[in-house]
Write a protein that holds these residues in place. Sequence first.
Motif, mmCIF file in Angstrom:
data_model
loop_
_atom_site.group_PDB
_atom_site.id
_atom_site.type_symbol
_atom_site.label_atom_id
_atom_site.label_comp_id
_atom_site.label_asym_id
_atom_site.label_seq_id
_atom_site.Cartn_x
_atom_site.Cartn_y
_atom_site.Cartn_z
ATOM 1 N N THR A 233 0.852 -1.186 0.000
ATOM 2 C CA THR A 233 0.000 0.000 0.000
ATOM 3 C C THR A 233 0.887 1.235 0.000
ATOM 4 O O THR A 233 1.814 1.335 0.813
ATOM 5 N N ILE A 234 0.628 2.153 -0.899
ATOM 6 C CA ILE A 234 1.434 3.375 -0.977
ATOM 7 C C ILE A 234 0.524 4.598 -0.885
ATOM 8 O O ILE A 234 -0.686 4.516 -1.087
ATOM 9 N N GLN A 235 1.137 5.716 -0.570
ATOM 10 C CA GLN A 235 0.444 7.003 -0.542
ATOM 11 C C GLN A 235 0.837 7.772 -1.802
ATOM 12 O O GLN A 235 2.021 7.906 -2.109
ATOM 13 N N ALA A 236 -0.149 8.244 -2.542
ATOM 14 C CA ALA A 236 0.116 8.999 -3.765
ATOM 15 C C ALA A 236 -0.588 10.346 -3.693
ATOM 16 O O ALA A 236 -1.763 10.420 -3.324
ATOM 17 N N ARG A 237 0.118 11.386 -4.041
ATOM 18 C CA ARG A 237 -0.443 12.741 -4.021
ATOM 19 C C ARG A 237 -1.038 13.068 -5.377
ATOM 20 O O ARG A 237 -0.348 13.037 -6.402
ATOM 21 N N ILE A 238 -2.339 13.383 -5.390
ATOM 22 C CA ILE A 238 -3.016 13.836 -6.605
ATOM 23 C C ILE A 238 -3.037 15.358 -6.562
ATOM 24 O O ILE A 238 -3.586 15.955 -5.637
ATOM 25 N N PRO A 239 -2.418 16.022 -7.518
ATOM 26 C CA PRO A 239 -2.285 17.489 -7.450
ATOM 27 C C PRO A 239 -3.615 18.207 -7.628
ATOM 28 O O PRO A 239 -4.556 17.690 -8.245
ATOM 29 N N ALA A 240 -3.693 19.413 -7.085
ATOM 30 C CA ALA A 240 -4.884 20.246 -7.243
ATOM 31 C C ALA A 240 -5.098 20.582 -8.713
ATOM 32 O O ALA A 240 -4.146 20.830 -9.457
ATOM 33 N N GLY A 241 -6.360 20.562 -9.129
ATOM 34 C CA GLY A 241 -6.689 20.922 -10.506
ATOM 35 C C GLY A 241 -6.667 19.772 -11.479
ATOM 36 O O GLY A 241 -6.811 19.979 -12.687
ATOM 37 N N VAL A 242 -6.495 18.530 -10.997
ATOM 38 C CA VAL A 242 -6.433 17.379 -11.899
ATOM 39 C C VAL A 242 -7.766 17.226 -12.623
ATOM 40 O O VAL A 242 -8.838 17.490 -12.085
ATOM 41 N N LYS A 243 -7.719 16.809 -13.883
ATOM 42 C CA LYS A 243 -8.919 16.658 -14.701
ATOM 43 C C LYS A 243 -9.347 15.191 -14.780
ATOM 44 O O LYS A 243 -8.534 14.285 -14.593
ATOM 45 N N ASP A 244 -10.603 14.988 -15.082
ATOM 46 C CA ASP A 244 -11.125 13.633 -15.249
ATOM 47 C C ASP A 244 -10.404 12.938 -16.405
ATOM 48 O O ASP A 244 -10.263 13.494 -17.492
ATOM 49 N N ARG A 280 -17.321 21.649 -14.884
ATOM 50 C CA ARG A 280 -15.969 22.140 -15.161
ATOM 51 C C ARG A 280 -15.766 22.297 -16.660
ATOM 52 O O ARG A 280 -16.176 21.441 -17.459
ATOM 53 N N LYS A 281 -15.121 23.383 -17.037
ATOM 54 C CA LYS A 281 -14.741 23.633 -18.415
ATOM 55 C C LYS A 281 -13.307 24.143 -18.412
ATOM 56 O O LYS A 281 -13.040 25.279 -18.021
ATOM 57 N N ASP A 282 -12.383 23.266 -18.786
ATOM 58 C CA ASP A 282 -10.944 23.563 -18.687
ATOM 59 C C ASP A 282 -10.594 23.881 -17.223
ATOM 60 O O ASP A 282 -10.856 23.061 -16.360
ATOM 61 N N ASP A 283 -10.068 25.069 -16.961
ATOM 62 C CA ASP A 283 -9.717 25.444 -15.584
ATOM 63 C C ASP A 283 -10.805 26.282 -14.913
ATOM 64 O O ASP A 283 -10.592 26.808 -13.814
ATOM 65 N N LYS A 331 -12.326 32.045 -8.891
ATOM 66 C CA LYS A 331 -13.090 31.073 -8.107
ATOM 67 C C LYS A 331 -13.217 29.732 -8.832
ATOM 68 O O LYS A 331 -14.105 28.933 -8.546
ATOM 69 N N GLY A 332 -12.279 29.469 -9.738
ATOM 70 C CA GLY A 332 -12.306 28.215 -10.477
ATOM 71 C C GLY A 332 -11.282 27.221 -9.975
ATOM 72 O O GLY A 332 -10.890 27.235 -8.804
ATOM 73 N N ALA A 333 -10.815 26.350 -10.868
ATOM 74 C CA ALA A 333 -9.841 25.314 -10.503
ATOM 75 C C ALA A 333 -8.425 25.887 -10.520
ATOM 76 O O ALA A 333 -8.142 26.871 -11.213
ATOM 77 N N ARG A 334 -7.561 25.237 -9.769
ATOM 78 C CA ARG A 334 -6.171 25.687 -9.716
ATOM 79 C C ARG A 334 -5.440 25.269 -10.982
ATOM 80 O O ARG A 334 -5.561 24.137 -11.448
ATOM 81 N N GLY A 341 -8.545 29.463 -12.173
ATOM 82 C CA GLY A 341 -9.509 29.811 -13.197
ATOM 83 C C GLY A 341 -10.676 30.583 -12.591
ATOM 84 O O GLY A 341 -10.618 31.025 -11.435
ATOM 85 N N ASP A 342 -11.743 30.718 -13.344
ATOM 86 C CA ASP A 342 -12.881 31.528 -12.916
ATOM 87 C C ASP A 342 -14.126 30.659 -12.703
ATOM 88 O O ASP A 342 -14.190 29.503 -13.135
ATOM 89 N N LEU A 343 -15.114 31.260 -12.054
ATOM 90 C CA LEU A 343 -16.438 30.650 -11.930
ATOM 91 C C LEU A 343 -17.336 31.280 -12.988
ATOM 92 O O LEU A 343 -17.467 32.506 -13.047
#
Length: 383
Positions: A233-244, A280-283, A331-334, A341-343
């Motif tokens: 079992t490992i710990q993995a960091r998922i960065p902010a702003g990751v996309k589907d 979500r649309k891009d960032d 107010k959007g994604a990092r 990004g924006d809202l």
Amino acid sequence: MSNADWATKDFYKVLGVSKDATTEEIKKAYRKLARANHPDSNPDDTAKHEVFKKVAEAYDVVGDPAKRKQYDDVRAAPTGFGGGFGGGGGAGGGFDISDLLRDRAGGGGGFGDMFGDIFGGGGGRRQSRPRPAKGQDVESTATISFTDAIDGVTISLRLSSDAACATCSGTGGKPGTKPRICTECEGAGYVTGSVGGAFSMNETCPVCHGRQLVYDEACPTCHGSGRGTSARTIQARIPAGVKDGQRIRVRGKGGSGENGGPAGDLFVTVKVSGHRLFGRKDDNLTLDVPVSFDELALGAEIKVPTLGGAPVTLRLPAGTPNGRTFRVRGKGARKADGSYGDLLATVEVQVPVSLDEAAREAVQAYRAATAGRPLRANLFEES
């Protein structure tokens, strides 16, 4: 090719360069000769075909710094010992250099051991330590929430990956047994195969699989492969702003390497769950905001939510059209550069399913007041 062959061939002469030639001079000479004698350019000239083979053979040795040094060491070896290297058993007390090398390859003492450092172990090829090999890359999939995708998150992953066999520690041999030099590749870890007749390339030895050593008795657990399966079992960091659907690389979290080689990498494909309100649309984040007809017609100030933050106020000018999108900065994604990004908030008029008596009278009064302003007249105008 064995070192005995190296001792009798002058590769510098074949390429037409001096022994002190630079790497660039050797490469230039090789390219010139290869172009002039290439079989594709001289399909019917067998003599040039032979020249091309000799040129390719020479460049394969002196064009490689490691092989060139080994070749120079062999060529600099003493040419006589008790009468010199010569035909077997002559009056001068000479002997055949191949006997010397066979003595070394057979593991005996005497001259083979004495010249081992010059000619290398394993029947003519310089024996080296088994080469480090990078571990296997591992693929995994993780599903995270919409909010975690925006903010970033550390997740736990249970992985099964290729690893060194726990019984033999990756050697492939039965514990307690001793290895010997692989006779197929003579301890090099690779064999030379022909490609297209005049060309050759090195391939991993099919017997020792690049380990350079073999065991007469295979490991009972891995059956000689040297590999097993590791679950952890490992710990993995998922960065902010990751996309589907984005593929994240986590260095050094894959399978363990061989012979001191680095571990492989972990590649995590991220699946992002949907959100009840936000898209979500891009960032940028998107939000559909329900409004009433009067708020658009007369103007209004309305509050809308942000993801993980305090609500913000939108000011709707009088006469705002349905479907207009308002932009709320930051107010959007990092983003990858650390900014945000924006809202994008889009207003949508909500038509009530039912009206009470007072509301119905008010709507009817509005209809009467605007009856002289047909909205659809232009639909029937001829172009």
